[in-house]
Scaffold this motif. Structure first.
Motif, PDB file in Angstrom:
ATOM      1  N   GLU A  66       2.213 -15.151   1.997  1.00  0.00           N
ATOM      2  CA  GLU A  66       2.640 -14.343   3.141  1.00  0.00           C
ATOM      3  C   GLU A  66       2.782 -15.196   4.400  1.00  0.00           C
ATOM      4  O   GLU A  66       1.898 -15.983   4.735  1.00  0.00           O
ATOM      5  CB  GLU A  66       1.624 -13.223   3.389  1.00  0.00           C
ATOM      6  CG  GLU A  66       1.970 -12.317   4.560  1.00  0.00           C
ATOM      7  CD  GLU A  66       0.918 -11.248   4.817  1.00  0.00           C
ATOM      8  OE1 GLU A  66       1.243 -10.259   5.497  1.00  0.00           O
ATOM      9  OE2 GLU A  66      -0.238 -11.405   4.351  1.00  0.00           O
ATOM     10  N   LYS A 123       7.023  -5.438   4.024  1.00  0.00           N
ATOM     11  CA  LYS A 123       5.657  -4.932   3.926  1.00  0.00           C
ATOM     12  C   LYS A 123       5.543  -3.528   4.514  1.00  0.00           C
ATOM     13  O   LYS A 123       5.898  -3.284   5.665  1.00  0.00           O
ATOM     14  CB  LYS A 123       4.712  -5.896   4.648  1.00  0.00           C
ATOM     15  CG  LYS A 123       3.233  -5.616   4.471  1.00  0.00           C
ATOM     16  CD  LYS A 123       2.429  -6.702   5.169  1.00  0.00           C
ATOM     17  CE  LYS A 123       0.937  -6.524   5.028  1.00  0.00           C
ATOM     18  NZ  LYS A 123       0.204  -7.598   5.753  1.00  0.00           N
ATOM     19  N   THR A 150       2.634  -6.809  -0.490  1.00  0.00           N
ATOM     20  CA  THR A 150       2.151  -7.884   0.379  1.00  0.00           C
ATOM     21  C   THR A 150       0.748  -7.587   0.883  1.00  0.00           C
ATOM     22  O   THR A 150       0.527  -6.559   1.538  1.00  0.00           O
ATOM     23  CB  THR A 150       3.100  -8.074   1.578  1.00  0.00           C
ATOM     24  OG1 THR A 150       4.419  -8.342   1.095  1.00  0.00           O
ATOM     25  CG2 THR A 150       2.654  -9.233   2.454  1.00  0.00           C
TER      26      THR A 150
END
Length: 268
Positions: free
Chosen positions: A41, A123, A157
């Motif tokens: 991420e 996300k 995520t």
């Protein structure tokens, strides 16, 4: 499918340096035989470099992601560039569907071996506990899946790991392997270990939880990238230092486990 999960050492705000390291890691993993390389991420800017988000943001059709599309095609490997800071207005101007006309998103992009964009995931669950993500980002509104190398894959995520209903949506869409690029910090190491395994067990699917490594202004990522099989058994894992974790993902194993232990059919 041979999966390579890159636990990249991320330096806060050092976009050029982080991107160069990520591109090198993709090339190295491809040379070692990977079919799909997954990055963590916000590997471009660093999750905790909140003040750098705006200057780091680009369109999904911008130069930065263009370099990952190019390396995917050059190396003949699938790449989850994910995630990066997306400028939603810039993406919209480039003809890309976005959840809002303006703002930033925490976005993962999956490129195939030809460098073509196969999946975009923004996300959905933004983190607000000791974080500025909720103030600076726009949540996504879709949970897409796609087939890569004969495997149906989906993407969530980091904080999404805490929301099992999102994983159920992907299972209903046929997912066999969930990729979870993350920037999971200390001290919540046991949460990281437990939630990834739980999502694999309850969905009878592979889960590749791909964390970053490094520290920024007192916040440190805990690493421990791990791939779980459909029984929730650890297939491969790392410590806290930068590393690449590899595992074989076999859709036939998912089918076998789901047939042998048909918990998904017993849902009410």
């Amino acid at each position: 499918m041979r999966l390579a999960c890159v636990q990249l050492g991320v330096e806060g705000g050092a976009v050029a340096k982080n991107v160069a390291a990520a591109l090198d890691a993709v090339r190295d993993a491809a040379a070692a035989g990977a079919d799909l390389v997954v990055l963590p991420e916000l590997f471009d800017v660093g999750y905790f470099a909140f003040d750098a988000y705006q200057r780091a943001a680009e369109s999904l059709a911008g130069d930065r992601l263009g370099r990952f599309a190019a390396v995917a095609a050059e190396a003949g490997v699938n790449v989850l560039a994910g995630t990066v800071v997306e400028d939603l207005a810039a993406s919209a101007a480039d003809g890309i569907a976005v959840p809002a006309d303006d703002g930033l998103a925490n976005t993962a992009v999956l490129f195939d071996r030809d460098g073509e964009r196969r999946l975009v995931y923004r996300k959905r669950h933004l983190f607000g506990y000791g974080s500025e993500e909720t103030d600076r980002m726009v949540p996504g509104d879709r949970v897409p899946v796609t087939e890569i190398e004969g495997v149906c894959v989906g993407v969530t995520t980091c904080y999404d790991l805490r929301f099992p209903e999102q994983f159920r949506q992907m299972v209903d869409a046929g997912v066999e392997c969930v990729l979870v690029p993350s920037a999971w910090p200390y001290p919540r190491v046991e949460h990281w270990r437990t939630l990834g395994r739980a999502r694999a067990i309850e969905n009878l699917s592979y889960v590749a939880a791909v964390n970053g490594s490094g520290a920024f202004d007192g916040d440190a990522l805990c690493g421990r990238t791990t791939v779980y099989d459909p029984w929730g058994t650890t297939m491969a894992s790392a410590g806290e230092a930068p590393a690449t974790v590899t595992a074989e993902v076999d859709p036939a194993e998912v089918a076998t486990v789901r047939e042998e232990f048909p918990a998904l059919r017993d849902r009410r």
